[in-house]
Design a protein around this motif. Structure first.
Motif, PDB file in Angstrom:
ATOM      1  N   GLY A   9      41.005 -46.519 -11.820  1.00 23.68           N
ATOM      2  CA  GLY A   9      40.184 -46.318 -10.639  1.00 23.68           C
ATOM      3  C   GLY A   9      40.777 -47.009  -9.419  1.00 23.68           C
ATOM      4  N   GLY A  10      40.189 -46.726  -8.277  1.00 22.32           N
ATOM      5  CA  GLY A  10      40.657 -47.345  -7.047  1.00 22.32           C
ATOM      6  C   GLY A  10      40.143 -46.615  -5.836  1.00 22.32           C
ATOM      7  N   ARG A  38      29.702 -40.311 -14.873  1.00 20.05           N
ATOM      8  CA  ARG A  38      29.811 -41.134 -13.673  1.00 20.05           C
ATOM      9  C   ARG A  38      28.425 -41.509 -13.169  1.00 20.05           C
ATOM     10  NH1 ARG A  38      32.194 -36.731  -9.265  1.00 20.05           N
ATOM     11  NH2 ARG A  38      30.228 -35.631  -8.837  1.00 20.05           N
ATOM     12  N   GLN A  39      28.399 -42.612 -12.442  1.00 18.53           N
ATOM     13  CA  GLN A  39      27.154 -43.069 -11.824  1.00 18.53           C
ATOM     14  C   GLN A  39      27.478 -43.503 -10.408  1.00 18.53           C
ATOM     15  OE1 GLN A  39      24.727 -45.722 -14.185  1.00 18.53           O
ATOM     16  NE2 GLN A  39      22.971 -44.712 -13.256  1.00 18.53           N
ATOM     17  N   ALA A  40      26.851 -42.827  -9.456  1.00 16.55           N
ATOM     18  CA  ALA A  40      27.116 -43.080  -8.044  1.00 16.55           C
ATOM     19  C   ALA A  40      26.484 -44.393  -7.608  1.00 16.55           C
ATOM     20  CB  ALA A  40      26.599 -41.925  -7.199  1.00 16.55           C
ATOM     21  N   ALA A  96      32.009 -43.114  -7.408  1.00 15.36           N
ATOM     22  CA  ALA A  96      31.119 -43.511  -8.496  1.00 15.36           C
ATOM     23  C   ALA A  96      31.872 -44.443  -9.434  1.00 15.36           C
ATOM     24  CB  ALA A  96      30.634 -42.285  -9.273  1.00 15.36           C
ATOM     25  N   VAL A  97      31.147 -45.037 -10.346  1.00 10.31           N
ATOM     26  CA  VAL A  97      31.756 -45.693 -11.494  1.00 10.31           C
ATOM     27  C   VAL A  97      31.881 -44.645 -12.590  1.00 10.31           C
ATOM     28  CG1 VAL A  97      31.560 -47.521 -13.213  1.00 10.31           C
ATOM     29  CG2 VAL A  97      30.793 -47.927 -10.860  1.00 10.31           C
ATOM     30  N   TYR A  98      33.072 -44.531 -13.143  1.00 10.47           N
ATOM     31  CA  TYR A  98      33.349 -43.526 -14.159  1.00 10.47           C
ATOM     32  C   TYR A  98      33.441 -44.198 -15.528  1.00 10.47           C
ATOM     33  CZ  TYR A  98      34.133 -39.938 -10.682  1.00 10.47           C
ATOM     34  OH  TYR A  98      33.962 -39.021  -9.668  1.00 10.47           O
ATOM     35  N   TYR A  99      32.780 -43.577 -16.501  1.00  9.83           N
ATOM     36  CA  TYR A  99      32.714 -44.101 -17.856  1.00  9.83           C
ATOM     37  C   TYR A  99      33.221 -43.062 -18.845  1.00  9.83           C
ATOM     38  CZ  TYR A  99      29.224 -47.243 -15.728  1.00  9.83           C
ATOM     39  OH  TYR A  99      28.557 -48.141 -14.942  1.00  9.83           O
ATOM     40  N   CYS A 100      33.832 -43.537 -19.932  1.00 14.21           N
ATOM     41  CA  CYS A 100      34.128 -42.658 -21.055  1.00 14.21           C
ATOM     42  C   CYS A 100      33.295 -43.119 -22.245  1.00 14.21           C
ATOM     43  CB  CYS A 100      35.612 -42.655 -21.396  1.00 14.21           C
ATOM     44  SG  CYS A 100      36.310 -44.226 -21.947  1.00 14.21           S
ATOM     45  N   ALA A 101      33.111 -42.216 -23.191  1.00 13.23           N
ATOM     46  CA  ALA A 101      32.270 -42.519 -24.348  1.00 13.23           C
ATOM     47  C   ALA A 101      32.657 -41.625 -25.513  1.00 13.23           C
ATOM     48  CB  ALA A 101      30.796 -42.328 -23.994  1.00 13.23           C
ATOM     49  N   THR A 102      32.433 -42.118 -26.735  1.00 16.83           N
ATOM     50  CA  THR A 102      32.681 -41.318 -27.941  1.00 16.83           C
ATOM     51  C   THR A 102      31.426 -40.534 -28.301  1.00 16.83           C
ATOM     52  OG1 THR A 102      32.045 -43.179 -29.357  1.00 16.83           O
ATOM     53  CG2 THR A 102      34.381 -42.937 -28.861  1.00 16.83           C
ATOM     54  N   GLY A 103      31.621 -39.288 -28.707  1.00 20.94           N
ATOM     55  CA  GLY A 103      30.501 -38.442 -29.024  1.00 20.94           C
ATOM     56  C   GLY A 103      29.915 -38.718 -30.400  1.00 20.94           C
ATOM     57  N   LEU A 104      28.635 -38.418 -30.545  1.00 20.01           N
ATOM     58  CA  LEU A 104      27.978 -38.517 -31.839  1.00 20.01           C
ATOM     59  C   LEU A 104      28.428 -37.393 -32.762  1.00 20.01           C
ATOM     60  CD1 LEU A 104      24.372 -39.412 -30.639  1.00 20.01           C
ATOM     61  CD2 LEU A 104      25.949 -40.913 -31.869  1.00 20.01           C
ATOM     62  N   SER A 105      28.921 -36.325 -32.168  1.00 26.06           N
ATOM     63  CA  SER A 105      29.472 -35.217 -32.938  1.00 26.06           C
ATOM     64  C   SER A 105      30.760 -34.788 -32.265  1.00 26.06           C
ATOM     65  CB  SER A 105      28.478 -34.059 -32.989  1.00 26.06           C
ATOM     66  OG  SER A 105      28.418 -33.429 -31.724  1.00 26.06           O
ATOM     67  N   TRP A 121      30.465 -46.776 -25.378  1.00 25.45           N
ATOM     68  CA  TRP A 121      30.806 -46.623 -23.971  1.00 25.45           C
ATOM     69  C   TRP A 121      31.769 -47.711 -23.517  1.00 25.45           C
ATOM     70  CZ3 TRP A 121      28.535 -42.829 -20.750  1.00 25.45           C
ATOM     71  CH2 TRP A 121      27.551 -42.051 -21.369  1.00 25.45           C
ATOM     72  N   GLY A 122      32.611 -47.335 -22.570  1.00 26.80           N
ATOM     73  CA  GLY A 122      33.431 -48.335 -21.911  1.00 26.80           C
ATOM     74  C   GLY A 122      32.655 -49.034 -20.807  1.00 26.80           C
ATOM     75  N   GLN A 123      33.326 -49.930 -20.117  1.00 29.66           N
ATOM     76  CA  GLN A 123      32.668 -50.729 -19.082  1.00 29.66           C
ATOM     77  C   GLN A 123      32.691 -50.032 -17.723  1.00 29.66           C
ATOM     78  OE1 GLN A 123      35.798 -51.066 -19.881  1.00 29.66           O
ATOM     79  NE2 GLN A 123      36.804 -51.179 -17.879  1.00 29.66           N
ATOM     80  N   GLY A 124      33.478 -48.989 -17.600  1.00 26.29           N
ATOM     81  CA  GLY A 124      33.540 -48.225 -16.365  1.00 26.29           C
ATOM     82  C   GLY A 124      34.658 -48.669 -15.448  1.00 26.29           C
ATOM     83  N   THR A 125      35.072 -47.750 -14.589  1.00 26.89           N
ATOM     84  CA  THR A 125      36.074 -48.044 -13.572  1.00 26.89           C
ATOM     85  C   THR A 125      35.617 -47.419 -12.260  1.00 26.89           C
ATOM     86  OG1 THR A 125      38.443 -47.956 -13.022  1.00 26.89           O
ATOM     87  CG2 THR A 125      37.527 -46.023 -14.131  1.00 26.89           C
TER      88      THR A 125
END
Length: 131
Positions: A9-10, A38-40, A96-105, A121-125
């Motif tokens: 990010g940046g 993402r979360q604005a 926004a802060v962007y996050y990645c996450a592993t799916g349940l499926s 979930w990651g901590q976000g960037t």
């Protein structure tokens, strides 16, 4: 212990590009679908994060939310255990802060791009698009 770490990010000018990375440890990412959200800024933390897109584990098929189609691309490098989010033609509203996450499926599609469909979930960037 499962850990996801986002980076890349940046600050970028409108029309510019960034590539975000989501590196996994304690987990093999290609076993799972991986989602980007993402979360604005200023948004209620309790408000659901917005789905950006996802990539499935089984065949690396991808899905994108409408406002990201044609501008964002998700890919994975299984050797590096990393998933990428390439963002082009960035707009101020992409800030926004962007996050990645592993799916349940392994699902990846319009019915599978909700935060409740993802586990770790990651901590976000932070991504800021501004001139």
């Amino acid at each position: 212990q499962v850990q996801l770490v986002e980076s890349g990010g940046g600050l970028v000018q409108p029309g510019g590009s960034l590539r975000l990375s989501c590196a996994g440890s304690g987990v093999t990412l290609d076993y799972y679908s991986i989602g980007w959200f993402r979360q604005a800024p200023g948004k209620d933390p309790g408000k659901e994060r917005q789905g950006v897109g996802c990539i499935s584990g089984s065949d690396s098929s991808t899905y994108y939310a409408d406002s990201m189609k044609g501008r964002f691309t998700i890919s994975r490098d299984n050797y590096k255990n990393t998933v990428y989010l390439q963002m082009n033609s960035l707009k101020p509203e992409d800030t926004a802060v962007y996050y990645c996450a592993t799916g349940l499926s392994d699902g990846c599609g319009p019915l599978h791009l909700y935060p409740a469909d993802f586990r770790s979930w990651g901590q976000g960037t932070q991504v800021t698009v501004s001139s």
